[in-house]
Design a protein around this motif. Sequence first.
Motif, short mmCIF file in Angstrom:
data_model
loop_
_atom_site.label_atom_id
_atom_site.label_comp_id
_atom_site.label_asym_id
_atom_site.label_seq_id
_atom_site.Cartn_x
_atom_site.Cartn_y
_atom_site.Cartn_z
N LYS A 44 0.84 -1.19 0.00
CA LYS A 44 0.00 0.00 0.00
C LYS A 44 0.87 1.25 0.00
N TYR A 45 0.81 2.00 -1.08
CA TYR A 45 1.54 3.28 -1.15
C TYR A 45 0.54 4.42 -1.18
N GLU A 46 1.02 5.58 -0.73
CA GLU A 46 0.12 6.72 -0.76
C GLU A 46 0.25 7.53 -2.05
N ALA A 47 1.44 7.37 -2.69
CA ALA A 47 1.62 8.05 -3.97
C ALA A 47 2.68 7.31 -4.77
N ILE A 48 2.59 7.42 -6.10
CA ILE A 48 3.59 6.80 -6.98
C ILE A 48 4.18 7.89 -7.87
N VAL A 49 5.51 7.93 -7.93
CA VAL A 49 6.20 8.84 -8.84
C VAL A 49 6.70 7.99 -10.00
N PHE A 103 13.20 19.09 -12.29
CA PHE A 103 12.27 19.68 -11.34
C PHE A 103 12.98 19.84 -10.00
N GLU A 104 12.36 20.63 -9.14
CA GLU A 104 12.97 20.82 -7.83
C GLU A 104 12.27 19.93 -6.82
N MET A 105 13.03 19.49 -5.85
CA MET A 105 12.49 18.62 -4.81
C MET A 105 11.27 19.25 -4.14
N ALA A 106 11.37 20.57 -3.90
CA ALA A 106 10.26 21.26 -3.23
C ALA A 106 8.98 21.10 -4.03
N GLU A 107 9.13 21.16 -5.34
CA GLU A 107 7.97 21.05 -6.21
C GLU A 107 7.38 19.65 -6.15
N LEU A 108 8.25 18.66 -6.19
CA LEU A 108 7.77 17.28 -6.13
C LEU A 108 7.04 17.03 -4.80
N LEU A 109 7.64 17.51 -3.71
CA LEU A 109 7.03 17.32 -2.38
C LEU A 109 5.66 17.98 -2.34
N ALA A 110 5.58 19.21 -2.88
CA ALA A 110 4.32 19.93 -2.86
C ALA A 110 3.26 19.18 -3.66
N ARG A 111 3.69 18.63 -4.77
CA ARG A 111 2.73 17.92 -5.62
C ARG A 111 2.28 16.61 -4.98
N ILE A 112 3.22 15.94 -4.31
CA ILE A 112 2.84 14.71 -3.60
C ILE A 112 1.80 15.05 -2.54
N ASP A 113 2.08 16.13 -1.80
CA ASP A 113 1.12 16.59 -0.78
C ASP A 113 -0.23 16.85 -1.41
N ALA A 114 -0.18 17.56 -2.54
CA ALA A 114 -1.43 17.98 -3.19
C ALA A 114 -2.25 16.78 -3.64
N VAL A 115 -1.61 15.83 -4.32
CA VAL A 115 -2.39 14.70 -4.83
C VAL A 115 -2.91 13.83 -3.69
N CYS A 116 -2.15 13.72 -2.59
CA CYS A 116 -2.61 12.91 -1.46
C CYS A 116 -3.79 13.59 -0.77
N ARG A 117 -3.70 14.91 -0.65
CA ARG A 117 -4.78 15.64 -0.02
C ARG A 117 -6.04 15.53 -0.88
N ARG A 118 -5.81 15.66 -2.19
CA ARG A 118 -6.92 15.56 -3.11
C ARG A 118 -7.61 14.20 -2.95
N ALA A 119 -6.75 13.18 -2.70
CA ALA A 119 -7.30 11.83 -2.62
C ALA A 119 -8.01 11.57 -1.30
N THR A 120 -7.58 12.24 -0.22
CA THR A 120 -8.14 11.88 1.09
C THR A 120 -8.90 13.01 1.76
N LEU A 121 -8.22 14.14 1.96
CA LEU A 121 -8.79 15.18 2.83
C LEU A 121 -9.66 16.17 2.08
N LYS A 122 -10.59 16.75 2.81
CA LYS A 122 -11.33 17.89 2.27
C LYS A 122 -10.50 19.13 2.53
N PRO A 123 -10.53 20.11 1.63
CA PRO A 123 -9.72 21.30 1.88
C PRO A 123 -10.23 22.05 3.12
#
Lengths: 223, 482
Positions: A44-49, A103-123
């Motif tokens: 079980k992974y939370e995101a795939i790059v 790409f920059e690491m910061a960008e990848l991290l932000a995007r991982i956060d974003a897609v996970c939030r999109r998948a689970t949490l309400k804004p």
Amino acid sequence: MDILVIEDDPAIGKAVQQGLNEANHSCTWVREGPLGLDYAATQKYEAIVLDLLLPGEHGLQVLAKLRERGIKTPVIVVTALGAVGDKVEGLGKGADDYLVKPFEMAELLARIDAVCRRATLKPAARLQVGDLRLDLATRKVTCAGVDVELTPTEFSILEMLMRHDGQVVTRKMLCENLWGSDWEGITNVIEVHMNRLRSKLHKGVKQPLIHTIRGRGYALRAS
Amino acid sequence: MLSERLRNLTATIRFSLMLWMIIVVFVLVLVTSLGVRQVYRTQLLEKFDQALLADVKKVSQEIQIHYPDWRRLEQSLDDIAFAHPVQAWFVQIYDKKGARLAAGGHHADIATPIVDEPPTTHDRVPYRVYVARLEEPGLPTLLLRLGGNRQSLEDALALLDQTLLVRSMIILLLAPIGGYVLARRATQPIAKIIATAARLQPSRLDERLPIRGTGDELDQLSRTINSMLDRIASYIDKNREFVAHAAHELRSPLAAIRSSVEVALNRQRSADEYATLLGEVMEECQYLSNLVNRLLILAEGDVGRIDGRRSTTRLDDIVRESLDMFEAVADLQGVRLEASDLPAASVPGDEDYHRQLVRNLLDNAIKFTPPGGAVHLGLAVEPAKQTVALTVADEGVGIPPHDLPHVFERFFRGDRSRQRHQGRQSSGLGLSICQAIVRALGGDIAAASTLGQGSTFTVTLPLTVEAAAAGVGQGVQQSVSA
């Protein structure tokens, strides 16, 4: 978070793994599509790059197989191809986001956060960092109890910074968030907006909230 | 090996030309020979028949003189036969019932039964026979059979055949040689074209095919190939220049990165110093990747990967978004950013391309407008032409007339660029990217300028089919002032 990285390039794979580990994510890095598919199916992974230009099986095929097997893990597609067509195709095949090398690491991290939030949490309806409060419903910003009048652009910049509280937000991320895509010209279009935002926020505040991080972007820090 | 060479030979135009020539000559000779022979034969037979007809008259006269003395008649008929030029000439006279009354000349045993019939000619090999009914006043009805050996006629025809055959053989033997020579002459310019084309190298495209000045198809072909070579050569030249320019552009950020890293490695430093140096490296890296991305857009345009079929974009939305993006920059520089009403306009192409287009034009306009000046942005739908025109007008220094034709060239930086040297110099790619995008989307971009007053860039793009059909025009009020 547990993140699966499917990337054949050793330099990039290693850097991404290190970056993710330092951001307190646990990272599994595989270098082949079929192997990645096995991992994604069994753990079980939370995101795939996912890199697109893989030896043997193309990344888009891997992505299609992943979705065929009913694996709904958010996928961020990474590729050296900058063409618009590939982006459209990647998103069409079920990718959640798309990132062009380099790409920059910061960008990848932000995007991982974003897609996970999109998948689970309400804004969240309201964001708060230190004395700074931002209400997404009423679009009101207060700093230490005082109302701050912001333009829509400034509001969006602040929202982005507050969502990534304490992390670096790059110019590219801001540009893409505000105006759809990055601006590659010399003129620093973000900085002017940022300066205005700063001057409005820092009125009556001794310590600066928004920090410029040379070569990387901006970060909001409460203390 | 041999069969290979044979196949190569038979595959040439020269060979097939030669083959066709031989076939045509053969058919012509055959038809002509047969025709000549037929005409000659007919003429010979006619002459023969005329002679026989004359003989009928002569014999009829003799009968009138000697009737009914058949013996005397036969004597005079023998005299005629003796002097007659036709070989084995004979005449036979019968009464109505078929009983022979008299005969003269060659005693041929002609098997033809004598019957009462109209005058006809028969061929009874080797004889040609004329049968006629004789009805003269004062004589009973008589049947006449008259003829002679045709052999002389056949001999003449045989002689003709022989002559024709010999001539035909000579012609047929000469035809391949003539064919070969003619085909060679005809294909020689082609051989020259092949040789010249084979010599051409991408690195050495200065050679051109010779024009012989005859204006024939081969000259046209040579001209077409030459003009194609001209285009290829200029394309390759442009590409070479582009690569050289690009390498040059990439070198300066690389040099900056290198020197930052060298400084960092030179001696032990504090963490802050390292952070500053790495920050510098990062900035240069960002500049490098932006530059590479811009070069990639141009490359995409070159290989035709920018196309408008995949998606459509509301150009008015992009303009609004770009105004928002540059509003603060213009404000900082003391430039007013004005926009007239922005009518809804759907155009083909992905929005990222249109963003590049509008932003580059706007960035340029603001950059070259002095404080206190204004940049005006206009969008106008032309329903008649099914196009939309985007104009970006600045109140800058203007572009000198000698620079105007070059503003869309890659890496072109006019004198005006140097007037503003704060920060980094612009890449000189913005307008060429605009042009590449507009052209790929089937539109046009033009620049007009008056020195000291400002420049206007006009982009014309086709409307998407649906948008054009819907009859757009209801304007959305939008005005931004900074």
